[in-house]
Design an enzyme around this catalytic site. Structure first.
Site, PDB file in Angstrom:
ATOM      1  N   HIS A  36       0.875  -1.166   0.000  1.00 52.47           N
ATOM      2  CA  HIS A  36       0.000   0.000   0.000  1.00 52.47           C
ATOM      3  C   HIS A  36       0.918   1.224   0.000  1.00 52.47           C
ATOM      4  CE1 HIS A  36      -4.073  -1.705   1.708  1.00 52.47           C
ATOM      5  NE2 HIS A  36      -3.780  -2.173   0.514  1.00 52.47           N
TER       6      HIS A  36
ATOM      7  N   GLU B  10       1.501   3.586   2.150  1.00 54.06           N
ATOM      8  CA  GLU B  10       2.261   3.776   3.390  1.00 54.06           C
ATOM      9  C   GLU B  10       3.383   2.737   3.509  1.00 54.06           C
ATOM     10  OE1 GLU B  10      -0.987   3.444   2.919  1.00 54.06           O
ATOM     11  OE2 GLU B  10      -2.170   4.420   4.481  1.00 54.06           O
TER      12      GLU B  10
ATOM     13  N   SER C 213      -6.847   7.501   4.771  1.00 48.38           N
ATOM     14  CA  SER C 213      -6.889   6.879   6.105  1.00 48.38           C
ATOM     15  C   SER C 213      -6.262   5.481   6.061  1.00 48.38           C
ATOM     16  CB  SER C 213      -8.358   6.788   6.528  1.00 48.38           C
ATOM     17  OG  SER C 213      -8.492   6.293   7.828  1.00 48.38           O
TER      18      SER C 213
ATOM     19  N   CYS D  50      -5.310   1.701   6.379  1.00 48.47           N
ATOM     20  CA  CYS D  50      -6.012   0.422   6.561  1.00 48.47           C
ATOM     21  C   CYS D  50      -5.416  -0.331   7.761  1.00 48.47           C
ATOM     22  CB  CYS D  50      -5.887  -0.413   5.286  1.00 48.47           C
ATOM     23  SG  CYS D  50      -4.345  -1.359   5.196  1.00 48.47           S
TER      24      CYS D  50
ATOM     25  N   CYS E 174      -1.548  -1.111   7.272  1.00 51.33           N
ATOM     26  CA  CYS E 174      -0.673   0.061   7.387  1.00 51.33           C
ATOM     27  C   CYS E 174      -0.698   0.612   8.810  1.00 51.33           C
ATOM     28  CB  CYS E 174      -1.094   1.118   6.374  1.00 51.33           C
ATOM     29  SG  CYS E 174      -0.968   0.511   4.674  1.00 51.33           S
TER      30      CYS E 174
END
Lengths: 145, 145
Positions: free
Chosen positions: B50, B52, B77, B79, B82
């Site tokens: 992802h 991040e 935001s 998950c 992350c």
């Protein structure tokens, strides 16, 4: 030891043989291993490929339905990152080799409905105890300490 | 928008330009970006990178002390996976572009003492709204739905 935990332990030992952190994992869908992996911190300089993450990565892109019918086997209690990945993909069951040398987010996983089966296997404990004793710096780095 | 969120948004747009999921992130240590990344599902067939995670991976191996003085900027935001990585490495502050199109584990992060600053930026919302509308299957796969 069942064949899937044996496969996860084989991965952990493969990692050790490469000079790495000896934690291995396999993702099993309907009785078949679809991803195998081991910690890649030393080998690939990776901060995100813990054993469980490497197994998930090596399983490749899967539909949500596959994860929801899968079990993740890991030689060590899953850390917050790996537990988060288990929650993200809705993996309903995790089989853990041991949680004596490191206790991850098992409580959070159970709270969210994941079935966590800790087997406390001497082979897994011994592997980690030896590694932590001989490579404390790498181990601490791996768990953010 | 501050320079670090702009850098995260630049990463998200780079990902979109590559045909990917438009989520970007940067890891900032003492006012300097030490890792940049964006979601790699489409580009690299990755299930763990992802935005991040890609930023953390690209920051390379860091001592625990560095993470504990860092801020993670992300356009969306975070998950569960992350968020778990944020907890693993003890990153004390997360700046989030928006949580309208997806609400991650902000409550868990706050419960564990992480400072979560949601900026609700129109640029971030629009980027995700457009992507979710045009690529719902890829988006659902990315969040395990």
């Amino acid at each position: 030891m069942d064949e899937f935990m044996q496969a996860a332990l084989d991965e952990a030992r493969k990692g050790l043989g490469e000079g790495g952190v000896p934690i291995g994992s396999v993702l099993v869908h309907r009785g078949r291993i679809i991803g195998r992996g081991h910690n890649q911190r030393q080998q690939r300089g990776s901060t995100v490929l813990h054993g469980e993450m490497d197994a998930l990565e090596n399983a490749g892109r899967q539909p949500a339905a596959v994860y929801r019918e899968s079990t993740l086997y890991t030689t060590l209690s899953p850390c917050p990152m790996c537990s988060g990945a288990i929650l993200l993909y809705g993996i309903p069951r995790v089989v853990v080799g041991e949680n004596r040398t490191f206790l991850g987010e098992e409580a959070l996983l159970r709270e969210r409905g994941v079935d966590v089966d800790v087997q406390q296997l001497p082979e897994c404990i011994e592997l980690m105890e030896t590694f932590i004793r001989t490579s404390p710096d790498v181990w601490n780095e791996d768990i953010g300490v």
